[in-house]
Design an enzyme around this catalytic site. Sequence first.
Site, PDB file in Angstrom:
ATOM      1  N   PRO A  95       0.832  -1.209   0.000  1.00  0.00           N
ATOM      2  CG  PRO A  95       0.032  -1.043   2.179  1.00  0.00           C
ATOM      3  CD  PRO A  95       0.714  -1.986   1.232  1.00  0.00           C
ATOM      4  CB  THR A 131      -0.298   7.519   1.018  1.00  0.00           C
ATOM      5  OG1 THR A 131      -1.121   6.768   1.911  1.00  0.00           O
ATOM      6  CG2 THR A 131      -0.780   8.947   0.926  1.00  0.00           C
ATOM      7  CD  GLN A 138      -2.976   0.292   4.220  1.00  0.00           C
ATOM      8  OE1 GLN A 138      -2.741   1.439   3.877  1.00  0.00           O
ATOM      9  NE2 GLN A 138      -2.083  -0.502   4.789  1.00  0.00           N
ATOM     10  CG  HIS A 155      -2.615   1.135   7.708  1.00  0.00           C
ATOM     11  ND1 HIS A 155      -1.527   0.502   8.273  1.00  0.00           N
ATOM     12  CD2 HIS A 155      -2.126   2.234   7.085  1.00  0.00           C
ATOM     13  CE1 HIS A 155      -0.432   1.204   8.012  1.00  0.00           C
ATOM     14  NE2 HIS A 155      -0.767   2.264   7.300  1.00  0.00           N
ATOM     15  CB  ALA A 165       1.397  -1.308   9.947  1.00  0.00           C
ATOM     16  CE1 TYR A 183      -0.507   7.753   9.618  1.00  0.00           C
ATOM     17  CE2 TYR A 183       0.385   5.680   8.800  1.00  0.00           C
ATOM     18  CZ  TYR A 183       0.400   7.068   8.837  1.00  0.00           C
ATOM     19  OH  TYR A 183       1.329   7.773   8.104  1.00  0.00           O
ATOM     20  NE  ARG A 226       1.897  -3.102   5.249  1.00  0.00           N
ATOM     21  CZ  ARG A 226       2.695  -2.260   4.617  1.00  0.00           C
ATOM     22  NH1 ARG A 226       2.471  -0.962   4.655  1.00  0.00           N
ATOM     23  NH2 ARG A 226       3.726  -2.691   3.923  1.00  0.00           N
ATOM     24  N   GLY A 244      14.634  -3.896   2.884  1.00  0.00           N
ATOM     25  CA  GLY A 244      15.071  -4.572   1.662  1.00  0.00           C
ATOM     26  C   GLY A 244      15.628  -3.570   0.665  1.00  0.00           C
ATOM     27  N   GLY A 273       6.943  -2.187  -2.351  1.00  0.00           N
ATOM     28  CA  GLY A 273       6.341  -0.872  -2.512  1.00  0.00           C
ATOM     29  C   GLY A 273       6.994  -0.080  -3.628  1.00  0.00           C
TER      30      GLY A 273
END
Length: 354
Positions: free
Chosen positions: A21, A23, A96, A170, A172, A175, A222, A285, A306
């Site tokens: 996800p 934004t 999401q 969401h 994670a 939030y 998540r 990563g 992402g």
Amino acid sequence: MMFTSFDLGSLHLPNRLAMAPMTRSRSYVAGIPSSLMALYYAQRASAGLIISEGIYPSAAGKGYMNTPGLYTDEQVAGWHEVTGAVHAAGGRIFAQIMHAGRIGHPDNTGALPVAPSAVRAAGQIFTPDGPQDLPVPVELSTAEVEETIRDFVRAARLAIDAGFDGVELHGANGYLIHQFLSRNANLRDDRYGRSVAGRIRFAVETAEAVAAEIGGSRVGIRLSPASGAQDLVEDDAHELYPALVSELAKLDLVYLHMMATGGDELGRRIRDLWPGALVVNDPMGTDPAVTAAKWLEWGADLVALGQAFLANPDLPLRLRLGAPLNEGDVDTYYAGDHRGYTDYPTLALHPAAV
Ligand SMILES: Cc1cc2nc3c(=O)[nH]c(=O)nc-3n(C[C@H](O)[C@H](O)[C@H](O)COP(=O)(O)O)c2cc1C
């Protein structure tokens, strides 16, 4: 392994690569998804699964400028265009649902943000006048917490009405759901606070209520264990996350999307406690091919990428061919127009790159 198929609930995914996800702040006013967003997501339909950018489930859940919502007829119509374009291109997409909680500003929403407790997060948020300090949020009453769960449920129902294949809650990155989990943002004295059992209750009840509405086989969640994002303190993560995942495991959700923020031991513990599909996203990563191979080997069922998907609409093809990847332009990550959004080239346009 990356290119083997996977059955996620009733969805048949052609590969193990999910688009994480992200934004991108390119909505029309009033949180209505734009036609450009439909093109952006459709361009990335070769992902095994697309997880949309964070979508606020109510006016109070909005944090950032130019982000999309999912509670008005106009928003549903906009999302219909997005999901239709993705499906027409052969893809699959989850919404999401993101309530930003205390990460908001009256200049972005017209009201003070709401949160488990009236504790401000250190840091700033982007507003029409530039970055400003995050304000002290308004504490939700117990009745308002329950109403917020109903907002998630309504958004999930509307997501299905709008043609999404499912929703990701969401939980994670600091939030609202994550704020309830933490020791310093949640100082509540009611059943949604105090102990570990209290602090996980909002996440569990939200997941349970959303699953009851649209079916657990269309609900993922998540989590970013021990990440301490957005000024949260998670010094009891080794106790809290196993307790949370054990409760979530009873709900037959379709996946857990774990960010690899909790270290080896906690990550392994969570994998062992989670009976269903596990999606892993590794924010540390660097090389997407190496990262994906590593986590699939480790025991993830899917790997979420992402920025590599942001910059490479045809990422699965590029990884399969070992072709070079486009670099993302960070200046156009948030807000703006089609530049740095829908104009990243695919290999087909540049056959010499293969
Ligand atoms: C531009 C941008 C926007 C993001 N927005 C969200 C979001 O809305 N929801 C979310 O859960 N994570 C969001 N993230 C975090 C990503 O999902 C992902 O965890 C992070 O980028 C690390 O993975 P990567 O290295 O593969 O990009 C965002 C990341 C970026 C770069």
